[in-house]
Write a protein that holds these residues in place. Structure first.
Motif, mmCIF file in Angstrom:
data_model
loop_
_atom_site.group_PDB
_atom_site.id
_atom_site.type_symbol
_atom_site.label_atom_id
_atom_site.label_comp_id
_atom_site.label_asym_id
_atom_site.label_seq_id
_atom_site.Cartn_x
_atom_site.Cartn_y
_atom_site.Cartn_z
ATOM 1 N N PRO A 1 -11.453 46.576 -6.437
ATOM 2 C CA PRO A 1 -10.343 46.780 -5.497
ATOM 3 C C PRO A 1 -10.204 45.659 -4.470
ATOM 4 C CG PRO A 1 -11.953 48.579 -5.321
ATOM 5 C CD PRO A 1 -12.402 47.689 -6.415
ATOM 6 N N ILE A 2 -11.329 45.088 -4.024
ATOM 7 C CA ILE A 2 -11.260 43.966 -3.079
ATOM 8 C C ILE A 2 -10.548 42.790 -3.720
ATOM 9 C CG2 ILE A 2 -12.655 42.213 -1.892
ATOM 10 C CD1 ILE A 2 -14.749 44.425 -1.371
ATOM 11 N N CYS A 3 -10.959 42.442 -4.941
ATOM 12 C CA CYS A 3 -10.340 41.317 -5.647
ATOM 13 C C CYS A 3 -8.865 41.587 -5.939
ATOM 14 C CB CYS A 3 -11.088 41.033 -6.951
ATOM 15 S SG CYS A 3 -12.703 40.259 -6.720
ATOM 16 N N ASP A 4 -8.547 42.798 -6.374
ATOM 17 C CA ASP A 4 -7.148 43.133 -6.673
ATOM 18 C C ASP A 4 -6.269 42.961 -5.440
ATOM 19 O OD1 ASP A 4 -7.774 43.748 -9.307
ATOM 20 O OD2 ASP A 4 -7.821 45.917 -8.974
ATOM 21 N N ASP A 5 -6.709 43.518 -4.320
ATOM 22 C CA ASP A 5 -5.918 43.439 -3.089
ATOM 23 C C ASP A 5 -5.755 41.994 -2.622
ATOM 24 O OD1 ASP A 5 -5.660 46.189 -3.082
ATOM 25 O OD2 ASP A 5 -7.235 46.509 -1.572
ATOM 26 N N LEU A 6 -6.849 41.255 -2.622
ATOM 27 C CA LEU A 6 -6.799 39.874 -2.170
ATOM 28 C C LEU A 6 -5.941 39.016 -3.099
ATOM 29 C CD1 LEU A 6 -7.791 37.970 0.010
ATOM 30 C CD2 LEU A 6 -9.842 37.559 -1.346
ATOM 31 N N PHE A 7 -6.064 39.252 -4.391
ATOM 32 C CA PHE A 7 -5.276 38.488 -5.364
ATOM 33 C C PHE A 7 -3.776 38.749 -5.168
ATOM 34 C CE2 PHE A 7 -3.628 37.511 -9.666
ATOM 35 C CZ PHE A 7 -4.109 36.219 -9.783
ATOM 36 N N LEU A 8 -3.424 40.003 -4.913
ATOM 37 C CA LEU A 8 -2.015 40.324 -4.649
ATOM 38 C C LEU A 8 -1.519 39.650 -3.375
ATOM 39 C CD1 LEU A 8 -1.817 44.099 -5.652
ATOM 40 C CD2 LEU A 8 -0.766 42.151 -6.819
ATOM 41 N N GLN A 9 -2.362 39.612 -2.351
ATOM 42 C CA GLN A 9 -1.984 38.942 -1.107
ATOM 43 C C GLN A 9 -1.749 37.455 -1.339
ATOM 44 O OE1 GLN A 9 -4.989 39.603 1.858
ATOM 45 N NE2 GLN A 9 -4.718 41.834 1.848
ATOM 46 N N VAL A 10 -2.660 36.830 -2.053
ATOM 47 C CA VAL A 10 -2.549 35.398 -2.330
ATOM 48 C C VAL A 10 -1.301 35.121 -3.159
ATOM 49 C CG1 VAL A 10 -3.636 33.486 -3.583
ATOM 50 C CG2 VAL A 10 -5.014 34.958 -2.109
ATOM 51 N N ALA A 11 -1.081 35.943 -4.187
ATOM 52 C CA ALA A 11 0.084 35.745 -5.059
ATOM 53 C C ALA A 11 1.391 35.971 -4.301
ATOM 54 C CB ALA A 11 -0.002 36.678 -6.261
ATOM 55 N N ASP B 1 -9.047 32.754 1.640
ATOM 56 C CA ASP B 1 -10.287 33.228 2.251
ATOM 57 C C ASP B 1 -10.954 34.243 1.318
ATOM 58 O OD1 ASP B 1 -12.338 33.996 3.894
ATOM 59 O OD2 ASP B 1 -11.074 35.173 5.246
ATOM 60 N N LEU B 2 -12.073 33.847 0.739
ATOM 61 C CA LEU B 2 -12.805 34.713 -0.195
ATOM 62 C C LEU B 2 -14.026 35.350 0.465
ATOM 63 C CD1 LEU B 2 -12.688 32.438 -3.372
ATOM 64 C CD2 LEU B 2 -11.285 34.444 -2.886
ATOM 65 N N SER B 3 -14.042 35.407 1.777
ATOM 66 C CA SER B 3 -15.227 35.910 2.485
ATOM 67 C C SER B 3 -15.530 37.368 2.138
ATOM 68 C CB SER B 3 -15.070 35.738 3.993
ATOM 69 O OG SER B 3 -13.948 36.441 4.462
ATOM 70 N N THR B 4 -14.505 38.208 1.941
ATOM 71 C CA THR B 4 -14.767 39.612 1.604
ATOM 72 C C THR B 4 -15.374 39.742 0.208
ATOM 73 O OG1 THR B 4 -12.474 39.881 0.885
ATOM 74 C CG2 THR B 4 -13.004 40.585 3.126
ATOM 75 N N VAL B 5 -14.913 38.890 -0.706
ATOM 76 C CA VAL B 5 -15.474 38.889 -2.066
ATOM 77 C C VAL B 5 -16.921 38.436 -2.006
ATOM 78 C CG1 VAL B 5 -15.318 37.862 -4.366
ATOM 79 C CG2 VAL B 5 -13.228 38.500 -3.155
ATOM 80 N N ASN B 6 -17.169 37.335 -1.297
ATOM 81 C CA ASN B 6 -18.531 36.810 -1.188
ATOM 82 C C ASN B 6 -19.464 37.789 -0.471
ATOM 83 O OD1 ASN B 6 -17.796 34.446 -2.520
ATOM 84 N ND2 ASN B 6 -17.176 33.449 -0.614
ATOM 85 N N ALA B 7 -18.935 38.474 0.542
ATOM 86 C CA ALA B 7 -19.744 39.460 1.261
ATOM 87 C C ALA B 7 -20.115 40.628 0.353
ATOM 88 C CB ALA B 7 -19.001 39.965 2.489
#
Length: 196
Positions: free
Chosen positions: A20-30, A2-8
């Protein structure tokens, strides 16, 4: 994924928040072991460059799989900007950013990056020089000599047209110190007690 926060954040032009949004989301995905095939690496990398966080940008670049680097020219173009930043190739930053046909989802972000970078360079020039040639300002700002001169003059510098030199006007720091009577009273009492 879900990339909605990045897109928003991109849609709201909240560019300082993207790294920071991308870093956090990337860590979650990984951490979930999910595939990162659709990850917006170009946006993520540019987000670190926007914050002038070159070490994080280099680390991210090293973690990107080679097949992703090869398949996404936009990502390679962002990395080219990063290399210019790392090597302090001021003119190369502008050339790299302006010499690529950016997709609609990142074009505004690149334009905002260039404007932010230009302001940062102008602040550095203001703090480092008292006079500087028009040609040097043009080089550092990635503009024609006429545009660089206009930019500098609009920001309070003065031009010696005959010598083609600009005189830097230092910005006076703003101080918003308010005199709080209660703090002054306590300080006075403290000093009084120390003296007696």
């Amino acid at each position: 994924m879900d990339l909605s926060t990045v897109n928003a954040a991109l849609a709201a032009k909240s560019y300082p928040d993207l790294a920071p949004i991308c870093d956090d989301l990337f860590l979650q995905v990984a951490s979930q072991g999910a595939a990162t095939d659709g990850w917006p690496y170009a946006v993520h990398l540019l987000a670190h460059l926007y914050l002038n966080d070159l070490n994080s940008a280099r680390f991210l670049w090293k973690t990107v799989p080679q097949e992703v680097k090869d398949a996404h020219p936009e990502l390679a173009a962002v990395w080219k900007i990063g290399q210019c930043l790392w090597n302090r190739d001021y003119a190369g930053v502008y050339t790299s950013a302006q010499g690529f046909e950016w997709g609609p989802e990142i074009a505004d972000f690149v334009a905002a990056f260039i404007e932010s970078y230009r302001k940062r360079i102008f602040e550095l020039l203001t703090s480092a020089y008292s006079t500087i040639s028009v040609a040097d300002v043009s080089h550092f700002m990635g503009m024609s000599e006429e545009d660089a001169t206009n930019y500098a003059v609009q920001n309070g510098w003065s031009l010696d047209a005959a010598a083609k030199m600009l005189t830097v006007t230092k910005q006076k720091p703003q101080t918003n110190q308010k005199l709080d009577a209660s703090k002054l009273q306590r300080l006075t009492e403290c000093v009084f007690h120390l003296e007696h």
